[in-house]
Design a protein around this motif. Structure first.
Motif, PDB file in Angstrom:
ATOM      1  N   TYR A  43       0.823  -1.214   0.000  1.00 27.10           N
ATOM      2  CA  TYR A  43       0.000   0.000   0.000  1.00 27.10           C
ATOM      3  C   TYR A  43       0.854   1.260   0.000  1.00 27.10           C
ATOM      4  CZ  TYR A  43      -3.619   3.253   1.794  1.00 27.10           C
ATOM      5  OH  TYR A  43      -4.482   4.309   1.991  1.00 27.10           O
ATOM      6  N   ASP A  44       1.954   1.245   0.762  1.00 21.25           N
ATOM      7  CA  ASP A  44       2.793   2.425   0.897  1.00 21.25           C
ATOM      8  C   ASP A  44       4.020   2.395  -0.015  1.00 21.25           C
ATOM      9  OD1 ASP A  44       3.899   0.332   2.280  1.00 21.25           O
ATOM     10  OD2 ASP A  44       4.344   1.449   4.101  1.00 21.25           O
ATOM     11  N   SER A  45       4.014   1.520  -1.021  1.00 21.59           N
ATOM     12  CA  SER A  45       5.073   1.478  -2.025  1.00 21.59           C
ATOM     13  C   SER A  45       4.522   1.945  -3.365  1.00 21.59           C
ATOM     14  CB  SER A  45       5.647   0.063  -2.154  1.00 21.59           C
ATOM     15  OG  SER A  45       6.228  -0.357  -0.937  1.00 21.59           O
ATOM     16  N   GLU A  46       5.424   2.354  -4.241  1.00 23.06           N
ATOM     17  CA  GLU A  46       5.039   2.898  -5.541  1.00 23.06           C
ATOM     18  C   GLU A  46       5.747   2.133  -6.653  1.00 23.06           C
ATOM     19  OE1 GLU A  46       5.795   7.307  -5.394  1.00 23.06           O
ATOM     20  OE2 GLU A  46       6.548   6.751  -3.400  1.00 23.06           O
ATOM     21  N   GLY A  47       5.352   2.427  -7.897  1.00 19.01           N
ATOM     22  CA  GLY A  47       6.134   1.939  -9.014  1.00 19.01           C
ATOM     23  C   GLY A  47       5.467   0.882  -9.858  1.00 19.01           C
ATOM     24  N   LEU A  48       6.301   0.082 -10.530  1.00 22.70           N
ATOM     25  CA  LEU A  48       5.849  -0.806 -11.587  1.00 22.70           C
ATOM     26  C   LEU A  48       5.037  -1.980 -11.051  1.00 22.70           C
ATOM     27  CD1 LEU A  48       5.925  -1.490 -14.618  1.00 22.70           C
ATOM     28  CD2 LEU A  48       8.046  -2.755 -14.178  1.00 22.70           C
ATOM     29  N   LEU A  49       3.855  -2.141 -11.640  1.00 25.73           N
ATOM     30  CA  LEU A  49       2.994  -3.291 -11.372  1.00 25.73           C
ATOM     31  C   LEU A  49       2.569  -3.836 -12.730  1.00 25.73           C
ATOM     32  CD1 LEU A  49       1.675  -4.768  -8.905  1.00 25.73           C
ATOM     33  CD2 LEU A  49      -0.373  -3.395  -9.347  1.00 25.73           C
ATOM     34  N   LEU A  50       2.679  -5.145 -12.913  1.00 20.82           N
ATOM     35  CA  LEU A  50       2.298  -5.791 -14.166  1.00 20.82           C
ATOM     36  C   LEU A  50       0.945  -6.460 -14.007  1.00 20.82           C
ATOM     37  CD1 LEU A  50       5.706  -7.490 -15.112  1.00 20.82           C
ATOM     38  CD2 LEU A  50       4.850  -5.247 -15.817  1.00 20.82           C
ATOM     39  N   LEU A  51       0.086  -6.300 -15.021  1.00 20.80           N
ATOM     40  CA  LEU A  51      -1.249  -6.893 -15.009  1.00 20.80           C
ATOM     41  C   LEU A  51      -1.515  -7.565 -16.348  1.00 20.80           C
ATOM     42  CD1 LEU A  51      -1.569  -3.648 -13.823  1.00 20.80           C
ATOM     43  CD2 LEU A  51      -3.561  -4.787 -12.839  1.00 20.80           C
ATOM     44  N   SER A  52      -2.364  -8.592 -16.328  1.00 19.91           N
ATOM     45  CA  SER A  52      -2.735  -9.281 -17.555  1.00 19.91           C
ATOM     46  C   SER A  52      -4.043 -10.027 -17.345  1.00 19.91           C
ATOM     47  CB  SER A  52      -1.630 -10.262 -17.975  1.00 19.91           C
ATOM     48  OG  SER A  52      -1.970 -10.930 -19.175  1.00 19.91           O
ATOM     49  N   ASP A  53      -4.691 -10.401 -18.456  1.00 22.86           N
ATOM     50  CA  ASP A  53      -5.855 -11.278 -18.386  1.00 22.86           C
ATOM     51  C   ASP A  53      -5.467 -12.715 -18.725  1.00 22.86           C
ATOM     52  OD1 ASP A  53      -5.346 -11.026 -21.076  1.00 22.86           O
ATOM     53  OD2 ASP A  53      -7.340 -10.304 -21.628  1.00 22.86           O
ATOM     54  N   ASP A  54      -4.184 -12.962 -18.898  1.00 20.25           N
ATOM     55  CA  ASP A  54      -3.646 -14.280 -19.239  1.00 20.25           C
ATOM     56  C   ASP A  54      -3.097 -14.924 -17.963  1.00 20.25           C
ATOM     57  OD1 ASP A  54      -2.003 -16.443 -20.010  1.00 20.25           O
ATOM     58  OD2 ASP A  54      -1.480 -15.495 -21.910  1.00 20.25           O
ATOM     59  N   GLY A  55      -3.820 -15.910 -17.436  1.00 22.82           N
ATOM     60  CA  GLY A  55      -3.417 -16.537 -16.182  1.00 22.82           C
ATOM     61  C   GLY A  55      -2.053 -17.197 -16.248  1.00 22.82           C
ATOM     62  N   ALA A  56      -1.739 -17.836 -17.379  1.00 24.36           N
ATOM     63  CA  ALA A  56      -0.439 -18.500 -17.512  1.00 24.36           C
ATOM     64  C   ALA A  56       0.693 -17.481 -17.499  1.00 24.36           C
ATOM     65  CB  ALA A  56      -0.402 -19.321 -18.798  1.00 24.36           C
ATOM     66  N   LEU A  57       0.478 -16.339 -18.136  1.00 24.98           N
ATOM     67  CA  LEU A  57       1.495 -15.290 -18.146  1.00 24.98           C
ATOM     68  C   LEU A  57       1.693 -14.724 -16.742  1.00 24.98           C
ATOM     69  CD1 LEU A  57       3.419 -13.368 -19.612  1.00 24.98           C
ATOM     70  CD2 LEU A  57       1.430 -11.908 -20.129  1.00 24.98           C
ATOM     71  N   ILE A  58       0.607 -14.492 -16.035  1.00 22.48           N
ATOM     72  CA  ILE A  58       0.702 -13.998 -14.662  1.00 22.48           C
ATOM     73  C   ILE A  58       1.513 -14.971 -13.806  1.00 22.48           C
ATOM     74  CG2 ILE A  58      -0.635 -13.586 -12.557  1.00 22.48           C
ATOM     75  CD1 ILE A  58      -2.828 -12.393 -14.302  1.00 22.48           C
TER      76      ILE A  58
END
Length: 203
Positions: A43-58
């Motif tokens: 919550y108190d950190s910032e920066g890069l977050l990766l998201l996808s709709d591909d479960g295998a990629l996640i």
């Protein structure tokens, strides 16, 4: 072909899309249906977050087995010395066991948007910036590592995950990359180039 979304998660925002307590969530900054975060940021950190709709990629990105290196820019209280850097590079003993050796170096302050609220210079008159790269993801690991060597973390920004970079994304902005699956047979070792869209800017 899969879509991957690179998001600059702002300070004091949850790495999820809903919250019963009314705190800021990813739904406030990204409006793509059906995507989930590959891992999380505190919550108190910032920066890069990766998201996808591909479960295998996640799974490939987030699973500890794949040891994706993660680089953080860390504003510390005080002036870190060489002995503390050496300890981080060698690995240190936390309550849940020793850490793997990390890459650690002092850096000039990165060009970042001001944090709200800003760090109070009267309370923290002396600070420095550390670039730290780790290949594990324990709970609040970076904060615990810097505190262990005597330099508490004041601000924490994740700059990269594997080959993916935060780049010039501002807090709340995101961009999409299209990842092409490897070709079969002779070309199996090669993967297509990701194509990126322009960042989405949110007011």
């Amino acid at each position: 072909m899969s879509s991957l979304y690179l998001l600059h998660k702002p300070y004091r925002m949850l790495s999820q899309f809903t919250d019963s307590e009314g705190r800021a969530t990813l739904a406030d900054v990204i409006d793509v249906p059906g995507v989930y975060a590959a891992g999380r940021l505190d919550y108190d950190s910032e920066g890069l977050l990766l998201l996808s709709d591909d479960g295998a990629l996640i799974h490939r990105i987030a699973h500890p087995r794949h040891k994706q290196p993660k680089t953080y820019w860390v504003q510390l209280e005080g002036q870190m010395d060489e002995s503390a850097l050496k300890a981080l590079r060698s690995g240190i003993n936390l309550k849940d066991g020793p850490t793997r050796p990390a890459k650690a170096r002092l850096m000039t302050p990165p060009a970042l948007a001001p944090r709200e609220p800003a760090i109070d210079p009267k309370r923290h008159p002396s600070t420095c910036w550390l670039e730290l790269t780790i290949s594990e993801g324990r709970n609040r690991q970076v904060r615990r590592m810097t505190a262990h060597v005597g330099f508490p973390t004041l601000r924490l920004i994740r700059a990269s995950i594997g080959a993916w970079q935060l780049g010039d994304l501002q807090p709340g902005e995101w961009r999409r990359e299209t990842l092409h699956a490897p070709r079969p047979a002779k070309s199996a070792k090669r993967s297509g180039k990701p194509t990126a869209t322009r960042p989405r800017r949110h007011s």
